[in-house]
Design a protein around this motif. Structure first.
Motif, short mmCIF file in Angstrom:
data_model
loop_
_atom_site.label_atom_id
_atom_site.label_comp_id
_atom_site.label_asym_id
_atom_site.label_seq_id
_atom_site.Cartn_x
_atom_site.Cartn_y
_atom_site.Cartn_z
N UNK A 1 -50.90 -24.61 78.40
CA UNK A 1 -51.64 -25.85 78.18
C UNK A 1 -53.12 -25.58 78.46
N UNK A 2 -53.99 -26.41 77.92
CA UNK A 2 -55.42 -26.30 78.21
C UNK A 2 -55.92 -27.67 78.67
N UNK B 1 -50.29 -32.05 81.65
CA UNK B 1 -49.11 -32.86 81.37
C UNK B 1 -47.81 -32.11 81.63
N UNK B 2 -47.87 -30.77 81.54
CA UNK B 2 -46.63 -30.00 81.66
C UNK B 2 -46.43 -29.54 83.10
N UNK B 3 -45.20 -29.22 83.39
CA UNK B 3 -44.83 -28.64 84.69
C UNK B 3 -45.07 -27.14 84.59
N UNK B 4 -45.67 -26.54 85.58
CA UNK B 4 -45.97 -25.11 85.54
C UNK B 4 -44.83 -24.34 86.21
N UNK C 1 -42.74 -20.59 87.06
CA UNK C 1 -43.18 -19.25 87.46
C UNK C 1 -43.74 -18.46 86.28
N UNK C 2 -44.81 -17.73 86.54
CA UNK C 2 -45.47 -16.89 85.54
C UNK C 2 -45.95 -17.68 84.33
N UNK C 3 -46.29 -18.91 84.59
CA UNK C 3 -47.00 -19.71 83.59
C UNK C 3 -48.39 -20.05 84.15
N UNK C 4 -49.32 -20.32 83.25
CA UNK C 4 -50.69 -20.65 83.67
C UNK C 4 -51.23 -21.78 82.80
N UNK C 5 -52.21 -22.48 83.32
CA UNK C 5 -52.89 -23.52 82.56
C UNK C 5 -54.35 -23.11 82.40
N UNK C 6 -54.80 -23.11 81.16
CA UNK C 6 -56.21 -22.84 80.89
C UNK C 6 -56.99 -24.05 81.41
N UNK C 7 -57.94 -23.83 82.30
CA UNK C 7 -58.59 -24.96 82.98
C UNK C 7 -60.11 -24.80 82.95
N UNK C 8 -60.79 -25.92 82.71
CA UNK C 8 -62.25 -25.88 82.63
C UNK C 8 -62.84 -26.34 83.96
N UNK C 9 -64.08 -25.95 84.18
CA UNK C 9 -64.77 -26.32 85.41
C UNK C 9 -64.67 -27.83 85.64
N UNK C 10 -64.32 -28.22 86.84
CA UNK C 10 -64.29 -29.65 87.19
C UNK C 10 -62.95 -30.31 86.96
N UNK C 11 -62.03 -29.63 86.26
CA UNK C 11 -60.73 -30.26 86.00
C UNK C 11 -59.84 -30.19 87.24
#
Lengths: 419, 419
Positions: free
Chosen positions: A82-83, A91-94, A96-106
């Motif tokens: 997810x991003x 929105x998704x459950x993370x 093991x060995x999953x990641x969320x692309x995240x922007x500054x401030x999120x």
């Protein structure tokens, strides 16, 4: 024939005036109009800062535990599921060995406890899915700004009386102060006295000078955060002066007159104070310039009789009027900022009374240096433009020499002093 | 996938921006409205000061020669033939052993060349005439303020670009500047970007923060002497951002955006600069905070892409926008005032890039001391309210220790620096 007056020490004079200084009124202004005003209430945090655990970088939010085995030789791979940008919530459950692309401030997604900056991740696609890999382990908390780590809800951040500068303005916005309680600007009435005074637009004629004090005082009133109300010039006529002053007294929070307080034949202020039933707090101060400065009060309202001499007028305002106005603006430090500096010129004049020398202070290699500006004749105005401080030489001292440490009071420092 | 940017040194970045800084426009305002503006023309004396030989005291004007024989045992007597107040001119001719009663500021009567202060004269009446006597001789010139001794006509007193403080205001009045040529306030357009931004009056919701940068920048623009024009928030949508920015560019002298300049997925400013046909001067600066600061120019008009992070935004404004605006206001010293101070706390962090630490500077016994305020995380705002300086730690240095001398740039000093 000439009235004899007894001078009182400067500090005693200031204290007499300050007995009548009191807090002013409040008003509410929109945040957009708050810059340059003074807080009438303490500024408090209405929420934690950050309000939630957030990412301080652009990168990938992960579960730190998953990265434990990562090394240069054995990168660990994560599926990017997810991003989220700043202002979005994952929105998704993370798993093991999953990641969320995240922007500054999120906001950090549930389950994640570290952020991997883009720069240290290798991102790629495979079979229509996005992955990234890292070559070192991360610990829980790495690259996370935690809720409340800057400020806790309810914390007092800035005390009332503080000047609203850009940083305070940012805090007011952050904590939802769409409307701000600020000190109402005190209304400061101003009269200039003296038949010798020409309007600024009038040509010079023999024996007369242009009225500069009224404009100077208005600017001093603005600088200190109050509102000047200039009522014009008073002629050298006791009855008309009395009527004019009595007429406006109810309209203002305090009244300043320039001139008319000496012992000359046309100095009517002493008579006017008497006719008003005002109590004269003092009419002579052991200081130069400005020894004729007179202050009276009527039912707690202060009437400042400043000298007609520009330099003395300027000094009288900063010494006596400033702290009264700053107190009305809720300041706990209403006086000019005081410190010392190294004198850069000889000042051989002895000082029978405390002397306030218009001076220029500058800093060099971490030290302050002070230079008197102009010739320091009390009737000149050019030096006022260059002065950013008074050099304060105590009464009863002889001259001072280059290299001496002397007391200075800064004129353009917003912070002030408790005295 | 992530764009690689090459950081340039701070000083080089400032120079690149300053190539596009130019003098602004002028306008004429009434003297009453000149306080706080910047002179667009040199301030010159339109007459000598004093404009005539005048008395600096209340007393008696005499011919000094008549007093030559005066002593304690043999007072010399003068007949007082006339009284003149400030603004009046003597009408009678002064014969030997005659005197004119004269008030402070009045013109010295023809033939007189000294003034005897009231305090040293003995005044009395006899046969309906007024006399005074003195017990010491006076020399020609005693107690006279001579024409032009302060300032000669035509002299340049204050250079253009100077902030109009109360002292400058007094000079403008003295020299008849009923209307003053001041620098027109540059119009500074402001957009905040970021879907995470709430209005100040909105309640907090998960993942979002209130928009503080827009208010902070407006206050910074006011502080520096320009006029902010806030155009509101831009959503994270490239097309709408482009349209909004293109639409206002003609209305302002320069444009500031906050946020959207990093390498995140929703950072549209780089794309917008390209679509505008603007030349990007740099998009990465070797500094902390604010490394993503981006500046572009289109037909000489500067577009400042400041970071969305409050502290980085604040620093970016003071470093890059301030000197451009001050140049438009004719200042020869457009940069922050620089000096050094003694560090009062350990600052162990190394500085791979030049670091601007929000700090509080105070003076004690003639020396300046500096303390970092807050934790100096780049995402906090509370420290901005207390900061009155940046502590500037050069890139490539290790940590600093208590007692070290460090460079400081003062945020609230009107004087500025030539850099």
């Amino acid at each position: 024939m000439v009235e004899k007056r007894t001078p009182i020490p400067v500090m005693e004079a200031i204290q007499k005036v300050m007995q009548f200084a009191k807090s002013g009124k409040k008003e509410i202004v929109a945040l957009e109009e708050a810059y340059g005003r003074y807080l009438a209430e303490d500024l408090r945090a209405d929420h934690d800062v950050p309000p939630f655990d957030r990412s301080p970088y652009d990168g990938f939010a992960i579960r730190a535990a998953d990265s434990a085995a990562a090394s240069l030789d054995h990168p660990v791979e994560f599926e990017v599921i997810e991003t989220i940008g700043a202002g979005q919530v994952a929105e998704k459950e993370v798993a093991p060995f999953q990641a969320v692309r995240i922007m500054t401030g999120a906001q950090i997604p549930n389950g994640c406890d570290a952020v991997v900056m883009f720069e240290v991740a290798n991102e790629y696609e495979r079979n229509g899915k996005t992955y990234m890999s890292i070559k070192r382990p991360f610990r829980p908390g790495d690259n996370i700004s935690f809720q409340g780590e800057d400020t806790k809800k309810g914390e007092m951040l800035v005390p009332k009386g503080t000047f609203i500068n850009p940083g305070v303005q940012a805090l007011l916005a952050t904590f939802g102060y769409a409307n701000v309680h600020v000190a109402k600007k005190p209304k400061v009435g101003i009269f200039a006295t003296g038949s010798e005074l020409l309007d600024v637009s009038e040509p010079l004629v023999p024996g007369k000078i242009r009225n500069s004090n009224a404009y100077m005082i208005q600017a001093q009133v603005y600088r200190i955060g109050a509102l000047p109300v200039y009522f014009g010039k008073l002629m050298d006529d006791a009855d008309r002066c009395f009527a004019a002053i009595e007429n406006v007294l109810d309209e203002v929070d305090l009244l300043i007159t320039t001139g008319g307080v000496s012992v000359g034949d046309y100095d009517y202020l002493p008579v006017i104070y008497e006719r008003l039933g005002a109590e004269v707090l003092f009419n002579k101060v052991a200081m130069r310039p400005g020894s004729v400065t007179t202050v009276a009060q009527k039912e707690g309202k202060l009437l400042f009789g400043l000298s007609g001499n520009p330099s003395a007028c300027y000094v009288g305002f900063e010494l006596f009027v400033r702290p009264v106005i700053r107190t009305m603006l809720y300041s706990a430090k209403p006086y000019l900022y005081k410190t010392t500096a190294t004198l850069l010129a000889d000042f051989p004049k002895p000082n029978p009374f405390t002397r306030f020398v218009r001076s220029y202070v500058h800093a060099k290699e971490g030290r302050l240096y002070v230079t008197p500006v102009g010739m320091d004749k009390s009737n000149i105005v050019t030096s006022l433009a260059k002065a950013n401080a008074f050099m304060v030489l105590p009464g009863g001292t002889r001259g001072f020499s280059k290299g001496d440490a002397v007391e200075i009071w800064l004129l353009e420092n917003e912070e002030g002093s408790e005295q």
